[in-house]
Design a protein around this motif. Structure first.
Motif, PDB file in Angstrom:
ATOM      1  N   ASP A 133      12.378 -13.237  15.489  1.00  0.00           N
ATOM      2  CA  ASP A 133      13.493 -12.289  15.651  1.00  0.00           C
ATOM      3  C   ASP A 133      14.035 -11.830  14.293  1.00  0.00           C
ATOM      4  N   TYR A 142       3.587 -12.819  12.034  1.00  0.00           N
ATOM      5  CA  TYR A 142       4.782 -12.142  12.582  1.00  0.00           C
ATOM      6  C   TYR A 142       5.111 -10.880  11.772  1.00  0.00           C
ATOM      7  N   ASP A 145      11.691  -9.273  12.949  1.00  0.00           N
ATOM      8  CA  ASP A 145      11.858  -7.991  13.619  1.00  0.00           C
ATOM      9  C   ASP A 145      13.106  -7.256  13.107  1.00  0.00           C
ATOM     10  N   ASP A 146      14.208  -8.016  12.936  1.00  0.00           N
ATOM     11  CA  ASP A 146      15.442  -7.412  12.396  1.00  0.00           C
ATOM     12  C   ASP A 146      15.208  -6.838  11.004  1.00  0.00           C
ATOM     13  N   CYS A 174      15.466 -13.221   4.730  1.00  0.00           N
ATOM     14  CA  CYS A 174      14.743 -13.395   6.000  1.00  0.00           C
ATOM     15  C   CYS A 174      13.829 -14.603   5.908  1.00  0.00           C
TER      16      CYS A 174
END
Ligand code: HXC
Ligand code: NAP
Length: 299
Positions: free
Chosen positions: A74, A125, A77-78, A68
């Protein structure tokens, strides 16, 4: 030297960002040794997988590598969905970072963003993605962010990192209050120099003279204790903050630097004496380290 009882972290599930290398790997190793189940993330899939395999075999616990790039909301978040789908996390270590030394006048906006996008934006994030889930699931949890002592006295020659880490320092204090009613604690660790490949290639390239970091051969470098940090010392502090038992402790940033910050500032102010050719040589060495790492990235 480990200070904690066997099995202390049994049943706990933690995510360590940047857990494939350096300090992140050390903290992950300690948590796994104490029985925790782990997720580690980073951009270099092969490096991550190697660490996950090594730690799970060594400690007979589950360690999952999640490729990641924390700069991408995004993707964060995944990653968080994947981890939480297997059960809620109990804790997060915000350890991933990027850094290099440079005169600030030599930085482009892109260079500033290369650091700030990881350390400032990316760390937020990840914290947000975990925090939202904890609040929704009414889950008690714990965040540790790895900062530097420069959050207190500034970071000459590492300004994008110092600014970003200072922002995360204030995030820690702000959310400690905002999220305390949800049972979420946030603390931070400000390490002095702990030699790692990633940091030394970018902050002490070629073991140049005059660095505040010292080197493996010269560990004194003006530190009151005359040495750099030992990994066990950091591992123990991270475990103390992450474990149950000090639940009233939140919003704190703890230096672990042998008194370096109190004694002499512990930053890179002495690099002011370097000239143009020194800085060119430094930049070339950092560039070659970055390029080598980039070939291993898949995200
Ligand atoms: C000036 C530089 C530079 C340098 C890169 N740039 N190196 N500028 N001096 N030495 C500029 C480039 O010219 C470019 O701008 C922009 O920065 C982006 O460069 P890239 O090489 O494309 O960056 P990228 O591939 O995104 O690499 C990101 C990185 C890299 C942060 C630069 O080092 C990285 O991914 N690092 C991760 C690991 C790491 O840094 N670990 C150390 C953490 S240690 P232009 O304008 O030309 O496009 C740490 C310790 C702190 O934080 C405390 C110690 C006591
Ligand atoms: P490191 O080994 O280079 O660790 C940085 C890690 O962050 C790497 O595993 C890297 O993996 C990961 N990372 C970087 N960008 C990322 C991104 N966009 N998405 C996901 N992961 C990313 O260096 P380190 O010395 O162990 O540093 C670890 C932490 O300690 C950092 O926060 C650093 O600022 C802090 N620190 C270190 C020292 C020290 O003396 N070593 C002192 C004070 C503070 P990929 O490249 O594979 O993504």
């Amino acid at each position: 030297m480990t200070m904690f009882r066997e099995g202390l972290m049994k049943g706990k599930r933690f995510l360590v960002t940047g857990g494939g290398t350096g300090l992140g790997k050390e903290m992950a190793d300690e948590f796994a040794k104490l029985g925790a189940e782990l997720y580690i993330c980073g951009r270099r899939g092969s490096v991550l997988q190697e660490t996950a395999d090594e730690l799970s075999k060594k400690h007979n616990t589950k360690v999952t590598a999640l490729e990641c790039d924390i700069r991408v909301p995004d993707a964060v978040d995944d990653m968080m969905t994947r981890a939480f789908n297997e059960g809620p996390l109990d804790g997060l270590v915000n350890n991933a970072a990027g850094n290099f030394i440079s005169r600030t006048k030599d930085l482009s906006p892109n260079a500033f963003n290369a650091i700030a996008n990881i350390v400032f934006h990316g760390t937020f994030y990840v914290t947000l993605a975990a925090g939202k889930r904890w609040i929704e699931q009414k889950k008690k949890a714990n965040v540790i962010s790895i900062l530097t002592t420069w959050v207190w006295n500034g970071g000459p020659f590492t300004v994008p990192s110092a600014m970003s880490k200072a922002g995360i320092n204030i995030m820690t204090k702000s959310l400690a209050v905002e999220w305390a009613p949800h049972g979420i604690r946030l603390n931070a660790i400000a390490p002095g120099p702990f030699p790692t490949k990633g940091a030394w290639e970018r902050l002490n390239p070629g073991n140049m003279r005059g660095s505040a970091m010292g080197s493996e051969t010269d560990t004194s470098a003006g530190n009151p204790m005359g040495r750099v940090g030992q990994m066990d010392e950091l591992r123990n502090l991270a475990t103390f903050l992450m474990a149950d038992g000090c639940d009233y402790l939140t919003g704190e940033t703890i230096a672990i630097d042998g008194g370096g910050f109190l004694g002499g500032g512990g930053n890179f102010s002495q690099l002011a004496k370097l000239g143009d050719s020194d800085w060119q040589a430094i930049r070339d060495m950092i560039k070659s380290a970055n390029e080598k790492d980039r070939t291993k990235r898949t995200v």
